[in-house]
Design a protein around this motif. Structure first.
Motif, mmCIF file in Angstrom:
data_model
loop_
_atom_site.group_PDB
_atom_site.id
_atom_site.type_symbol
_atom_site.label_atom_id
_atom_site.label_comp_id
_atom_site.label_asym_id
_atom_site.label_seq_id
_atom_site.Cartn_x
_atom_site.Cartn_y
_atom_site.Cartn_z
ATOM 1 N N GLY A 98 -63.576 -28.496 -18.983
ATOM 2 C CA GLY A 98 -63.879 -28.686 -18.232
ATOM 3 C C GLY A 98 -62.733 -28.681 -17.741
ATOM 4 N N CYS A 99 -62.309 -27.866 -17.928
ATOM 5 C CA CYS A 99 -60.393 -27.969 -16.459
ATOM 6 C C CYS A 99 -60.791 -26.741 -15.251
ATOM 7 C CB CYS A 99 -60.016 -27.348 -17.937
ATOM 8 S SG CYS A 99 -58.235 -28.311 -18.880
ATOM 9 N N TRP A 100 -61.527 -26.356 -15.517
ATOM 10 C CA TRP A 100 -61.673 -24.753 -14.682
ATOM 11 C C TRP A 100 -62.407 -25.997 -13.627
ATOM 12 C CZ3 TRP A 100 -65.035 -22.858 -11.208
ATOM 13 C CH2 TRP A 100 -65.229 -21.826 -10.970
ATOM 14 N N ILE A 101 -63.321 -26.206 -13.819
ATOM 15 C CA ILE A 101 -64.690 -26.939 -12.798
ATOM 16 C C ILE A 101 -64.539 -28.249 -12.217
ATOM 17 C CG2 ILE A 101 -65.715 -28.533 -14.330
ATOM 18 C CD1 ILE A 101 -66.887 -26.415 -11.082
ATOM 19 N N MET A 102 -63.184 -29.011 -12.859
ATOM 20 C CA MET A 102 -62.631 -30.186 -12.316
ATOM 21 C C MET A 102 -61.596 -29.600 -11.428
ATOM 22 S SD MET A 102 -62.412 -32.901 -15.279
ATOM 23 C CE MET A 102 -62.143 -32.042 -17.017
ATOM 24 N N ASP A 103 -61.095 -28.689 -11.475
ATOM 25 C CA ASP A 103 -60.333 -27.790 -10.215
ATOM 26 C C ASP A 103 -60.694 -27.771 -9.156
ATOM 27 O OD1 ASP A 103 -58.085 -28.486 -11.951
ATOM 28 O OD2 ASP A 103 -57.607 -26.541 -12.552
ATOM 29 N N VAL A 104 -62.103 -26.922 -9.565
ATOM 30 C CA VAL A 104 -62.641 -26.895 -8.572
ATOM 31 C C VAL A 104 -63.314 -27.948 -7.801
ATOM 32 C CG1 VAL A 104 -65.659 -25.718 -7.680
ATOM 33 C CG2 VAL A 104 -64.075 -24.811 -9.630
ATOM 34 N N ALA A 105 -63.421 -29.102 -8.585
ATOM 35 C CA ALA A 105 -63.812 -30.112 -7.628
ATOM 36 C C ALA A 105 -62.916 -30.855 -6.682
ATOM 37 C CB ALA A 105 -64.434 -31.457 -8.937
ATOM 38 N N ARG A 106 -61.379 -31.269 -7.351
ATOM 39 C CA ARG A 106 -60.512 -31.859 -6.427
ATOM 40 C C ARG A 106 -60.731 -30.533 -5.669
ATOM 41 N NH1 ARG A 106 -58.723 -31.737 -12.054
ATOM 42 N NH2 ARG A 106 -58.920 -34.199 -13.067
ATOM 43 N N ASP A 107 -59.913 -29.614 -5.925
ATOM 44 C CA ASP A 107 -59.534 -27.936 -4.469
ATOM 45 C C ASP A 107 -60.740 -28.852 -3.458
ATOM 46 O OD1 ASP A 107 -57.392 -27.937 -5.644
ATOM 47 O OD2 ASP A 107 -57.357 -26.350 -7.093
ATOM 48 N N PHE A 108 -61.816 -28.755 -3.708
ATOM 49 C CA PHE A 108 -63.274 -28.184 -3.488
ATOM 50 C C PHE A 108 -63.966 -29.576 -3.117
ATOM 51 C CE2 PHE A 108 -62.297 -24.299 -5.000
ATOM 52 C CZ PHE A 108 -61.828 -23.343 -2.799
ATOM 53 N N PRO A 109 -63.018 -31.151 -2.197
ATOM 54 C CA PRO A 109 -63.923 -32.157 -2.678
ATOM 55 C C PRO A 109 -65.450 -32.472 -2.121
ATOM 56 C CG PRO A 109 -61.928 -32.298 -1.238
ATOM 57 C CD PRO A 109 -61.616 -30.850 -1.615
ATOM 58 N N SER A 110 -66.006 -31.489 -1.017
ATOM 59 C CA SER A 110 -66.855 -31.972 -0.104
ATOM 60 C C SER A 110 -68.449 -31.106 -1.162
ATOM 61 C CB SER A 110 -66.897 -30.847 0.862
ATOM 62 O OG SER A 110 -66.047 -31.785 2.019
ATOM 63 N N CYS A 111 -67.724 -30.101 -1.964
ATOM 64 C CA CYS A 111 -68.258 -29.413 -3.098
ATOM 65 C C CYS A 111 -69.848 -30.505 -4.129
ATOM 66 C CB CYS A 111 -67.949 -28.254 -3.763
ATOM 67 S SG CYS A 111 -67.399 -28.136 -5.006
ATOM 68 N N ASP A 112 -70.131 -29.922 -5.126
ATOM 69 C CA ASP A 112 -71.308 -30.447 -5.837
ATOM 70 C C ASP A 112 -70.798 -29.127 -7.049
ATOM 71 O OD1 ASP A 112 -71.432 -32.875 -5.334
ATOM 72 O OD2 ASP A 112 -74.518 -31.307 -3.607
ATOM 73 N N ALA A 113 -69.713 -29.976 -7.700
ATOM 74 C CA ALA A 113 -69.364 -29.000 -9.288
ATOM 75 C C ALA A 113 -70.300 -29.366 -10.467
ATOM 76 C CB ALA A 113 -68.163 -29.317 -9.506
ATOM 77 N N VAL A 114 -70.777 -28.282 -11.387
ATOM 78 C CA VAL A 114 -71.898 -29.209 -12.054
ATOM 79 C C VAL A 114 -71.273 -28.249 -13.030
ATOM 80 C CG1 VAL A 114 -73.580 -28.820 -13.199
ATOM 81 C CG2 VAL A 114 -73.135 -29.342 -10.946
ATOM 82 N N ALA A 115 -70.604 -28.662 -13.998
ATOM 83 C CA ALA A 115 -70.571 -28.243 -15.439
ATOM 84 C C ALA A 115 -71.312 -28.019 -17.108
ATOM 85 C CB ALA A 115 -69.520 -28.706 -16.362
ATOM 86 N N VAL A 116 -71.785 -26.944 -17.083
ATOM 87 C CA VAL A 116 -72.842 -26.867 -18.468
ATOM 88 C C VAL A 116 -72.174 -26.364 -19.700
ATOM 89 C CG1 VAL A 116 -74.754 -25.371 -18.761
ATOM 90 C CG2 VAL A 116 -74.253 -26.204 -16.670
ATOM 91 N N ASP A 117 -72.248 -27.513 -20.645
ATOM 92 C CA ASP A 117 -72.406 -26.596 -22.106
ATOM 93 C C ASP A 117 -72.992 -26.931 -22.816
ATOM 94 O OD1 ASP A 117 -70.559 -25.177 -24.093
ATOM 95 O OD2 ASP A 117 -69.010 -26.304 -23.201
ATOM 96 N N LEU A 118 -72.796 -26.969 -23.837
ATOM 97 C CA LEU A 118 -73.553 -28.023 -25.088
ATOM 98 C C LEU A 118 -73.493 -28.955 -25.803
ATOM 99 C CD1 LEU A 118 -73.585 -24.260 -27.647
ATOM 100 C CD2 LEU A 118 -75.372 -25.065 -26.254
ATOM 101 N N VAL A 119 -72.702 -29.680 -24.757
ATOM 102 C CA VAL A 119 -71.821 -31.074 -25.585
ATOM 103 C C VAL A 119 -71.303 -31.946 -24.384
ATOM 104 C CG1 VAL A 119 -71.348 -30.954 -27.911
ATOM 105 C CG2 VAL A 119 -69.676 -30.013 -26.229
ATOM 106 N N PRO A 120 -71.701 -32.887 -23.962
ATOM 107 C CA PRO A 120 -71.241 -33.492 -22.160
ATOM 108 C C PRO A 120 -69.216 -33.084 -22.616
ATOM 109 C CG PRO A 120 -72.177 -35.038 -23.960
ATOM 110 C CD PRO A 120 -72.111 -33.930 -25.015
ATOM 111 N N MET A 121 -69.294 -32.742 -21.168
ATOM 112 C CA MET A 121 -67.572 -33.546 -21.202
ATOM 113 C C MET A 121 -67.175 -34.649 -21.121
ATOM 114 S SD MET A 121 -67.265 -30.907 -17.910
ATOM 115 C CE MET A 121 -65.900 -31.891 -16.963
ATOM 116 N N GLN A 122 -66.505 -35.363 -22.202
ATOM 117 C CA GLN A 122 -66.063 -36.694 -21.570
ATOM 118 C C GLN A 122 -64.128 -36.910 -20.825
ATOM 119 O OE1 GLN A 122 -68.274 -39.241 -22.829
ATOM 120 N NE2 GLN A 122 -69.029 -37.960 -22.079
ATOM 121 N N SER A 123 -64.237 -36.432 -19.780
ATOM 122 C CA SER A 123 -63.067 -36.394 -19.581
ATOM 123 C C SER A 123 -63.406 -37.972 -19.006
ATOM 124 C CB SER A 123 -62.446 -35.285 -18.389
ATOM 125 O OG SER A 123 -61.422 -35.514 -17.876
ATOM 126 N N THR A 124 -61.490 -38.577 -19.096
ATOM 127 C CA THR A 124 -61.933 -39.636 -19.024
ATOM 128 C C THR A 124 -61.199 -39.996 -16.970
ATOM 129 O OG1 THR A 124 -59.224 -40.280 -19.202
ATOM 130 C CG2 THR A 124 -61.470 -40.876 -20.541
#
Length: 353
Positions: A121-147
């Motif tokens: 999720g590194c890339w999509i979390m960068d997007v969420a931080r760099d573009f705070p007004s956007c919706d950032a959605v991560a899709v994978d076979l297991v859920p992200m568990q970043s704190t």
């Protein structure tokens, strides 16, 4: 050169008492998270058992038999480090049109970005931080568990081989990186992405072709019915065959530009390639030495991650151990000039077809 022609490289594996599967008596997590409902989960032990299975000492997703790399903490750490290598090697996090596409310049529209096969999720979390007004959605076979998941980022569990119809028309950017080993039909995925994007949106995909290249950027062709140097290309040959056996698309990198540039929905298709040294063999170049050291560490971890795939598709463990040990020694010596080629394509969706 040691011949193993008499031993099929991918014979049926013996039953492994070390493979643990979750109980079918437990409630099963839905394969597809309800979109667009936020899906940041608190991972209970029961949910963890349902999302993962354990094979050959590693934790794999419990949903797809095509994607056979681990999804455990060790693999996520590898992907985190790989992300930093790619930022340096590619001179940035994003394809050039990203700032323009994600700008808040459309009244009433909230920009949205989708990362397919997000990994750690590194890339999509960068997007969420760099573009705070956007919706950032991560899709994978297991859920992200970043704190540290940003509030505008959410994680959804999905097998994208099942289609993306539930996302059609919802996103300004769709990103995918190094997911071809888990994709049955990448060309069809490109078509789905064209429908997920809003007009003017951007597709940004990057893949590698499971080959190493020599000093002169020529593909190193080795087979799986004999053993001998060069060993890292030999390991890749076994991995290539294993991915094909379970249904992954190892040829996707080669065809990305044609699929996208010839698709009637896209325009301004741009091809970029990045040649990454597999070890610090290029002396006197600090940049290439850093990339080479990072890539070598990534490859060491990647070979460990590939063991469940290779063993489960029938490669004898003593053969895998030999190839892996020799490849590690070869890369540590850093005498053999070799490259990995990362092939990247981005394009914009036409406003009018």
């Amino acid at each position: 050169m040691l011949s193993v022609a008499s031993l099929p490289p991918f014979s049926p594996p013996p039953s492994d008492p070390g493979i643990l599967y979750p109980s079918h008596d437990e409630e099963v997590i839905s394969m597809r998270s309800g979109s667009p409902t936020p899906s940041v989960w608190s991972m209970t032990s029961s949910m963890h058992a349902q999302a993962y299975k354990h094979e050959y000492g590693r934790g794999l997703n419990n949903y797809s038999e095509v994607y056979r790399l681990p999804a455990d903490e060790e693999e996520l750490e590898r992907l985190n480090k790989q992300h930093l290598i790619f930022i340096e090697a590619m001179n940035g996090k994003y394809a050039p049109p990203m700032q323009e596409v994600m700008a808040d310049d459309v009244p009433g529209e909230r920009k949205a970005c989708l990362d397919l096969g997000c990994g750690s999720g590194c890339w999509i979390m960068d997007v969420a931080r760099d573009f705070p007004s956007c919706d950032a959605v991560a899709v994978d076979l297991v859920p992200m568990q970043s704190t540290s998941m940003p509030p505008n980022c959410r994680s959804e569990v999905d097998d994208i081989n099942l289609g993306l119809e539930h996302f059609y028309g919802d996103f300004n950017v769709v990103h995918a990186r190094l997911i071809s080993s888990g994709i049955k039909d990448y060309k069809s995925l490109i078509d789905h992405i064209s429908k997920v994007l809003r007009p003017g949106g951007m597709v940004d995909v990057s893949e590698f072709d499971f080959y190493a290249y020599d000093r002169n950027y020529q593909r190193i062709e080795v087979g799986t019915h004999e053993l001998g140097p060069p060993w890292w290309p030999r390991w890749l040959a076994f991995a290539n065959a294993a991915v094909r056996k379970v249904g992954g698309d190892t040829d996707a990198a080669t065809h990305l530009y044609d699929w996208i540039s010839k698709h009637p929905t896209f325009e301004q298709a741009t091809y970029r390639e990045f040649w990454l040294p597999v070890s610090p063999w290029m002396k006197g170049d600090d940049f290439q030495q850093r990339i080479g050291n990072g890539m070598r560490d990534d490859i060491f971890a990647f070979m460990k991650s590939g063991r469940p795939l290779l063993l489960s598709t029938g490669l004898p463990e003593h053969i895998l151990d030999l190839v892996e040990q020799e490849a590690v020694q070869e890369l540590n010596e850093a005498r053999e000039p070799q490259w990995i080629r990362l092939q990247c394509v981005y394009a914009r969706k036409k406003y009018h077809n």
